[in-house]
Design a protein around this motif. Structure first.
Motif, mmCIF file in Angstrom:
data_model
loop_
_atom_site.group_PDB
_atom_site.id
_atom_site.type_symbol
_atom_site.label_atom_id
_atom_site.label_comp_id
_atom_site.label_asym_id
_atom_site.label_seq_id
_atom_site.Cartn_x
_atom_site.Cartn_y
_atom_site.Cartn_z
ATOM 1 N N LEU B 150 4.436 6.019 -16.063
ATOM 2 C CA LEU B 150 3.171 5.673 -15.439
ATOM 3 C C LEU B 150 2.247 4.952 -16.413
ATOM 4 C CD1 LEU B 150 2.571 6.266 -12.537
ATOM 5 C CD2 LEU B 150 0.989 7.998 -13.294
ATOM 6 N N SER B 153 3.635 1.533 -17.283
ATOM 7 C CA SER B 153 3.561 0.598 -16.167
ATOM 8 C C SER B 153 2.153 0.055 -16.016
ATOM 9 C CB SER B 153 3.975 1.272 -14.858
ATOM 10 O OG SER B 153 5.304 1.667 -14.946
ATOM 11 N N VAL B 154 1.158 0.933 -16.159
ATOM 12 C CA VAL B 154 -0.222 0.459 -16.050
ATOM 13 C C VAL B 154 -0.527 -0.500 -17.200
ATOM 14 C CG1 VAL B 154 -2.621 1.151 -16.106
ATOM 15 C CG2 VAL B 154 -0.994 2.486 -14.818
ATOM 16 N N ALA B 157 1.046 -3.732 -16.588
ATOM 17 C CA ALA B 157 0.387 -4.484 -15.519
ATOM 18 C C ALA B 157 -0.857 -5.187 -16.063
ATOM 19 C CB ALA B 157 0.012 -3.549 -14.369
ATOM 20 N N LEU B 158 -1.560 -4.515 -16.983
ATOM 21 C CA LEU B 158 -2.700 -5.162 -17.635
ATOM 22 C C LEU B 158 -2.222 -6.389 -18.404
ATOM 23 C CD1 LEU B 158 -4.801 -2.221 -19.086
ATOM 24 C CD2 LEU B 158 -5.474 -3.825 -17.324
#
Lengths: 213, 477
Positions: B150, B153-154, B157-158
């Motif tokens: 998690l 992934s965040v 994504a940034l």
């Protein structure tokens, strides 16, 4: 042409607020699916719809974000008999309020950004920022693992909206790669949720707290 | 060449899924390791490789990271054969396949010259390595895997948003928007400054999450603590070096655009914060693998700090990346052996490792001395270069804090490592059947010898590669 894109973006902004306010996970999944389909439609309106790449991208996005991934999540809900409520850490009213403030700030902030002529008037940038914020909010304020995945997806949707302005920079292969990574990511997360469910007989990440320092 | 280096591990990963025997399957790993190492060796002799306008280019910087990954993977693959022999109770099918895909994706990161492709490859390393953490199938490893997936992934994504900002910085100035390194470097002076700066921040934070820079490091102690030693070695030496490569790539663009000073200040700050946070958690840390994770966070801080200080420290940082990768390999692999022998990795169980496991215990102690910068090992040389560059360049605050934090880490880690290696092993620990073997001890010993050699005598080819990489980063179009 741009009017249509902007009205779709307004729908996406409203859907963001809806995801923050609703208490049912299934509704959030449906909203994410709808957002995926809308995002798939957008490349067709911004770029030449007769171009094969644009067409494939639209179909790929709508198919994966609007159908395959939501279906995977719905199935996970059914198979694991996950409770229907989202279990937020802060009240739904508060998260709705935060989302509204975030959207307002995004709209105000985007006006001051140095943007290209064609993008300054439209809603692409504020919608992208607001969707990213909504994703982050859902990620951080929802306990259940499946809602955290949904937060991740909404976050990615926001990034995708920004990417709509840059179609030349992102060739087809990369688009597909990004979508594929997303798919595999959700798949792996689904497997892990499955294991979390088996191990703790619940999919709440509140139980995942033995590794604190 | 690029295709061969990428496809070899991928094909072998497919084979690993098909091989039915749990005992024979791990041998595919050294096969991939030898093949990869020889291909990389051939590629390094002919740098730069690939068409300059293509997506896959091996420049000296990528070549350096690729060489580190290849050596590390080869030695880890031998260890993995020995390790998996002790874990015949569970299937290693997914573990072996994921290790090979992980290798392929890390290699792709080093070749990629297109920001989109880099992103896809980095995200793929996250996905391929998540099952490695979950190998032990315990509740704790499950929690660690979830956090890792998690948070990374965040972060990543940034980084994607940052890559888009980077493309927008050229679109904004009326240039064709492109994410190819060559286009960005050529047009760098013309890029829109606000968008470039925003892109730098997002990419530093995004890929910094993958490196484990504070405050985005929270996945690291859990993931390293719960995964097998061999995975920890590849994470801390290979994957984090790939993430550093991404940070260096955006620094490269900023440098070419004349924005290096802003980027450097931010990197010095991030580096010192990471070192301070790691030092705080290292003191009185009772869990050996979590201690190593915080140490890894500290060294990621040192790397970013070195790049931020600039000048000779850039050379020092690149050398430190190699030193850190190998020394972390020694520490994680020997900690894995200690974990096996004691059935635990906390000071509650582990004591007297020097008596219980003469080889692994000694290597763990030597690895600790090396990683904390004691002479004559390699990290001493690279950390000295960074400190010297900081103090010589007039950055007394950064240099002084750097030295003070190094000292704090030495004291903090020292207490834990000495408690684990000295003294008498408990009766239960003596009763377990685990002994140091050729496959679990040998690769670790070789890594330790390399760390020592890097401190005593830097081989000519490595020195040339390092200097080429620095020249590549500092060159202006």
């Amino acid at each position: 042409m741009n009017g249509l894109v902007d009205s779709l973006l307004v729908v996406i902004l409203l859907l963001n607020l809806f995801t923050l306010g609703t208490s049912r996970i299934r509704a959030v999944i449906q909203v994410v699916a709808l957002q995926g389909i809308l995002l798939g439609a957008m490349p067709l309106m911004i770029h030449d719809p007769c171009h094969l790449q644009t067409l494939l991208m639209a179909v790929g996005t709508a198919g994966l974000k609007g159908w395959v991934i939501p279906n995977m999540l719905s199935r996970a809900m059914r198979d694991l008999s996950i409770q229907r409520e989202v279990e937020p850490l802060i009240s739904l009213t508060k998260s709705l309020l935060l989302g509204a403030i975030g959207t307002a700030l995004a709209l105000a902030f985007a006006r001051h950004l140095p943007l290209v002529e064609g993008h300054a008037a439209g809603l692409l940038v504020p919608a992208s920022l607001s969707t990213v914020l909504t994703g982050l909010l859902i990620l951080t304020t929802r306990i259940k693992a499946i809602t955290q995945v949904l937060g991740c997806l909404i976050f990615e949707n926001g990034v995708f909206i920004f990417g709509l302005m840059l179609i030349e920079a992102l060739p087809f292969f990369v688009e597909i790669g990004v979508l594929l990574d997303l798919l595999v990511g959700v798949f792996v997360m689904g497997i892990i949720i499955n294991h979390i469910n088996r191990e703790f007989s619940s999919v709440s990440t509140e139980r995942l707290s033995s590794l604190k320092e | 060449m690029a295709l061969a280096i990428l496809l070899l591990p991928l094909i072998l990963a497919g084979v690993a899924l098909l091989v039915p025997s749990n005992r024979a399957r791990p041998w595919l790993l050294p096969v991939a390791g030898v093949g990869h190492l020889s291909l990389v060796g051939a590629a390094l002799g002919r740098l730069p490789l690939g068409s300059p306008t293509g997506w896959l280019v091996l420049d000296p910087l990528g070549g350096l990271v690729l060489a580190l990954i290849s050596v590390l993977f080869f030695l880890c693959s031998l260890y993995a054969v020995g390790y998996l022999r002790h874990r015949e109770d569970r299937s290693n099918r997914v573990f072996c396949a994921c290790l090979l895909v992980f290798l392929a994706m890390m290699s792709l990161v080093t070749w990629a010259h297109h920001w989109g492709l880099m992103w896809v490859a980095m995200e793929a390393t996250t996905l391929a390595s998540a099952p490695l953490i979950y190998f032990n199938r315990t509740a704790r490893s499950l929690e660690a895997t979830w956090k890792y997936l998690l948070i990374c992934s965040v972060g990543i994504a940034l980084a994607l948003l940052g890559s888009f900002f980077l493309a927008y910085s050229s679109l904004h100035e009326g240039l064709p928007s492109s994410l190819l390194m060559e286009d960005l470097l050529r047009n760098a002076p013309k890029l829109s400054t606000p968008w470039l700066r925003a892109a730098f921040v997002l990419l530093l934070v995004g890929y910094g999450t993958k490196m484990g820079l504070a405050p985005m490091h929270s996945w690291k102690p859990d993931a390293y603590g719960e995964s097998p030693g061999v995975a920890g070695a590849l994470f801390s030496g290979g994957m984090t070096s790939c993430a550093l490569l991404m940070v260096l790539r955006i620094y490269h663009v900023c440098h070419a655009a004349g924005e290096a000073d802003v980027a450097r200040q931010m990197m010095v700050f991030m580096g010192l914060v990471s070192m301070a946070v790691a030092a705080a958690f290292l003191i009185r840390q009772r869990d050996l693998k979590r201690m190593l994770a915080y140490s890894s966070g500290e060294h990621m801080g040192i790397l970013v700090l070195g790049v931020g200080i600039g000048g000779p420290a850039l050379y020092g940082a690149l050398l430190h990346m190699v030193n850190n990768g190998l020394a972390k390999g020694v520490l994680f692999l020997s900690a894995g052996n200690i974990h096996r022998a004691y059935g635990g990795k906390s000071l509650d169980e582990v004591s007297g490792a020097l008596r219980r496991l003469p080889l692994s215990g000694a290597l763990f102690l030597a690895g600790f001395l090396a990683i904390t910068g004691s002479p004559p090992f390699g990290p001493f040389l690279s950390e000295f270069t960074i400190a010297w560059a900081a103090l010589g360049g007039g950055q007394f605050l950064a240099g002084g804090l750097f030295l003070a934090l190094l000292f704090a880490v030495f004291v903090g880690m020292g207490a834990t490592v000495l408690a684990a290696t000295q003294g008498r092993p408990s009766e239960e620990a003596l009763a377990t059947s685990y002994r140091d073997g050729w496959l679990t001890g040998g690769p670790t010993l070789v890594m330790m010898a390399m760390v020592l050699m890097l401190g005593v005598h830097l081989p000519v080819f490595l020195r040339t590669l390092l200097l080429d990489a620095v020249r590549f980063l500092e060159a202006r179009p």
